[in-house]
Motif scaffolding. Structure first.
Motif, PDB file in Angstrom:
ATOM      1  N   PRO A 132       4.381   6.729  12.514  1.00  0.00           N
ATOM      2  CA  PRO A 132       3.166   6.762  12.630  1.00  0.00           C
ATOM      3  C   PRO A 132       2.633   5.267  12.822  1.00  0.00           C
ATOM      4  N   ASP A 133       1.705   5.142  13.220  1.00  0.00           N
ATOM      5  CA  ASP A 133       1.014   4.105  13.681  1.00  0.00           C
ATOM      6  C   ASP A 133       0.135   3.390  12.340  1.00  0.00           C
ATOM      7  N   TYR A 134      -0.114   4.322  11.536  1.00  0.00           N
ATOM      8  CA  TYR A 134      -0.625   4.197   9.981  1.00  0.00           C
ATOM      9  C   TYR A 134      -0.277   5.081   9.209  1.00  0.00           C
ATOM     10  N   LEU A 135      -0.249   4.541   7.856  1.00  0.00           N
ATOM     11  CA  LEU A 135       0.009   5.508   6.881  1.00  0.00           C
ATOM     12  C   LEU A 135      -1.101   5.069   5.827  1.00  0.00           C
ATOM     13  N   TYR A 136      -1.811   5.927   5.460  1.00  0.00           N
ATOM     14  CA  TYR A 136      -3.144   5.619   4.461  1.00  0.00           C
ATOM     15  C   TYR A 136      -2.892   6.678   3.265  1.00  0.00           C
ATOM     16  N   GLY A 137      -3.923   6.218   2.389  1.00  0.00           N
ATOM     17  CA  GLY A 137      -4.351   6.783   1.137  1.00  0.00           C
ATOM     18  C   GLY A 137      -5.590   6.340   0.762  1.00  0.00           C
ATOM     19  N   LEU A 138      -6.250   7.019  -0.282  1.00  0.00           N
ATOM     20  CA  LEU A 138      -7.524   6.847  -0.945  1.00  0.00           C
ATOM     21  C   LEU A 138      -7.224   6.639  -2.306  1.00  0.00           C
ATOM     22  N   MET A 139      -7.742   5.589  -2.775  1.00  0.00           N
ATOM     23  CA  MET A 139      -7.319   5.056  -4.114  1.00  0.00           C
ATOM     24  C   MET A 139      -8.290   4.598  -4.844  1.00  0.00           C
ATOM     25  N   ALA A 140      -8.625   4.984  -6.238  1.00  0.00           N
ATOM     26  CA  ALA A 140      -9.681   4.245  -7.224  1.00  0.00           C
ATOM     27  C   ALA A 140      -9.768   2.749  -7.249  1.00  0.00           C
ATOM     28  N   GLU A 141     -11.150   2.478  -7.014  1.00  0.00           N
ATOM     29  CA  GLU A 141     -11.047   0.906  -6.948  1.00  0.00           C
ATOM     30  C   GLU A 141     -10.419   0.383  -7.961  1.00  0.00           C
ATOM     31  N   LYS A 142     -10.510   0.973  -9.323  1.00  0.00           N
ATOM     32  CA  LYS A 142      -9.873   0.169 -10.440  1.00  0.00           C
ATOM     33  C   LYS A 142      -8.409   0.086 -10.440  1.00  0.00           C
ATOM     34  N   SER A 143      -7.641   0.992  -9.715  1.00  0.00           N
ATOM     35  CA  SER A 143      -6.379   1.126  -9.422  1.00  0.00           C
ATOM     36  C   SER A 143      -5.928  -0.147  -8.620  1.00  0.00           C
ATOM     37  N   ALA A 144      -6.754  -0.210  -7.279  1.00  0.00           N
ATOM     38  CA  ALA A 144      -6.691  -1.100  -6.316  1.00  0.00           C
ATOM     39  C   ALA A 144      -6.715  -2.569  -6.674  1.00  0.00           C
ATOM     40  N   LEU A 145      -7.727  -2.711  -7.659  1.00  0.00           N
ATOM     41  CA  LEU A 145      -8.017  -4.009  -8.060  1.00  0.00           C
ATOM     42  C   LEU A 145      -6.780  -4.435  -9.057  1.00  0.00           C
ATOM     43  N   LYS A 146      -6.263  -3.708  -9.723  1.00  0.00           N
ATOM     44  CA  LYS A 146      -5.236  -3.770 -10.592  1.00  0.00           C
ATOM     45  C   LYS A 146      -3.748  -4.237  -9.914  1.00  0.00           C
ATOM     46  N   GLY A 147      -3.795  -3.959  -8.533  1.00  0.00           N
ATOM     47  CA  GLY A 147      -2.717  -4.239  -7.810  1.00  0.00           C
ATOM     48  C   GLY A 147      -1.476  -2.916  -7.679  1.00  0.00           C
ATOM     49  N   PHE A 148      -2.092  -1.996  -7.935  1.00  0.00           N
ATOM     50  CA  PHE A 148      -1.166  -0.765  -7.930  1.00  0.00           C
ATOM     51  C   PHE A 148      -0.685  -0.480  -6.609  1.00  0.00           C
ATOM     52  N   GLY A 149      -1.912  -0.480  -5.731  1.00  0.00           N
ATOM     53  CA  GLY A 149      -1.540  -0.202  -4.374  1.00  0.00           C
ATOM     54  C   GLY A 149      -0.537  -1.023  -3.800  1.00  0.00           C
ATOM     55  N   LEU A 150      -0.553  -2.426  -3.756  1.00  0.00           N
ATOM     56  CA  LEU A 150       0.479  -3.251  -3.589  1.00  0.00           C
ATOM     57  C   LEU A 150       1.721  -3.131  -4.044  1.00  0.00           C
TER      58      LEU A 150
END
Length: 236
Positions: free
Chosen positions: A167-185
């Protein structure tokens, strides 16, 4: 398969998948990849959360092997430990944000009269076009958390998507709290945009604070190399 990268890259990705598979199976789990979405729904109903996302529901989509798959993990007693799913969209004629406006109205707003979709989606989504994979419905049983399995399982889903669809991109939608804690990374996303889809009035079961989290094809290849490097293998 859409294999637009080199044979060497394919070998790197398959080697990284083998490392992830060994790590997950080392916890006594059995893995299975499937394109049988009625079976996916049945497996979801056997989990504690029983949460089936509209994006992977046969109520809204005819999901089949050329455009979607799911991965499950089971313990030694045959009980589900984890599920996740992914599907690809060809969006050469419109952006991801424009796709959301069409699709979200149909699957969220039409069944929920009080819901209202806004127009101020994540700015990155207006620039994202091409072959785009959505990864979601990720669930990991509570007693298996804190062992690094969420990361390994999610990365497996990412790399299977890379092999299948490049794919050109792979994405998801993540709760702000989880994103700020670094889970996405930690799980393998490399790009983050505060606010995902914009809701004026969200349906009751939809979080209004989701971030758009995503990776490019190149990001996913680098992820595969980093998995091999961490395992002590030569990614070159």
């Amino acid at each position: 398969m859409y294999m637009e990268h080199t044979t060497d890259t394919t070998l790197i990705v398959t080697s990284a998948l083998a490392k992830l598979k060994g790590r997950i199976e080392g916890e006594g789990l059995t893995l299975r990849e499937s394109t049988d979405f009625p079976e996916f729904e049945k497996t979801i109903r056997a989990t504690a959360d029983r949460y089936l996302m509209e994006d992977f529901s046969s109520r809204f989509f005819d999901l089949h092997g050329s455009m979607a798959f799911w991965i499950g993990a089971w313990d030694k007693s045959g009980m589900p430990v984890s599920v996740q799913a992914a599907k690809v969209e060809e969006l050469s004629d419109r952006s991801l944000a424009e796709h959301w406006r069409q699709q979200h109205r149909r699957i969220f707003v039409d069944p929920c009269a009080q819901a209202e979709l806004g127009h101020e989606h994540a700015s990155d989504a207006y620039a994202m076009r091409g072959r785009i994979v959505y990864h979601g419905n990720l669930w990991l049983r509570g007693d298996m958390r804190g062992k690094g399995l969420a990361e390994a399982l999610t990365q497996m889903g990412f790399l299977v998507s890379l092999l299948k669809w490049s794919p050109d991109y792979l994405y998801g939608l993540m709760a702000e709290k989880s994103a700020l804690k670094g889970f996405g990374l930690r799980v393998g996303y490399r790009r983050f945009a505060p606010r995902g889809t914009h809701w004026v009035t969200p349906p009751a079961h939809i979080r209004p604070d989701d971030w758009l989290v995503y990776s490019t094809r190149s990001d996913l290849i680098v992820l595969a190399k980093s998995i091999l490097a961490e395992a002590g293998a030569d990614p070159e």
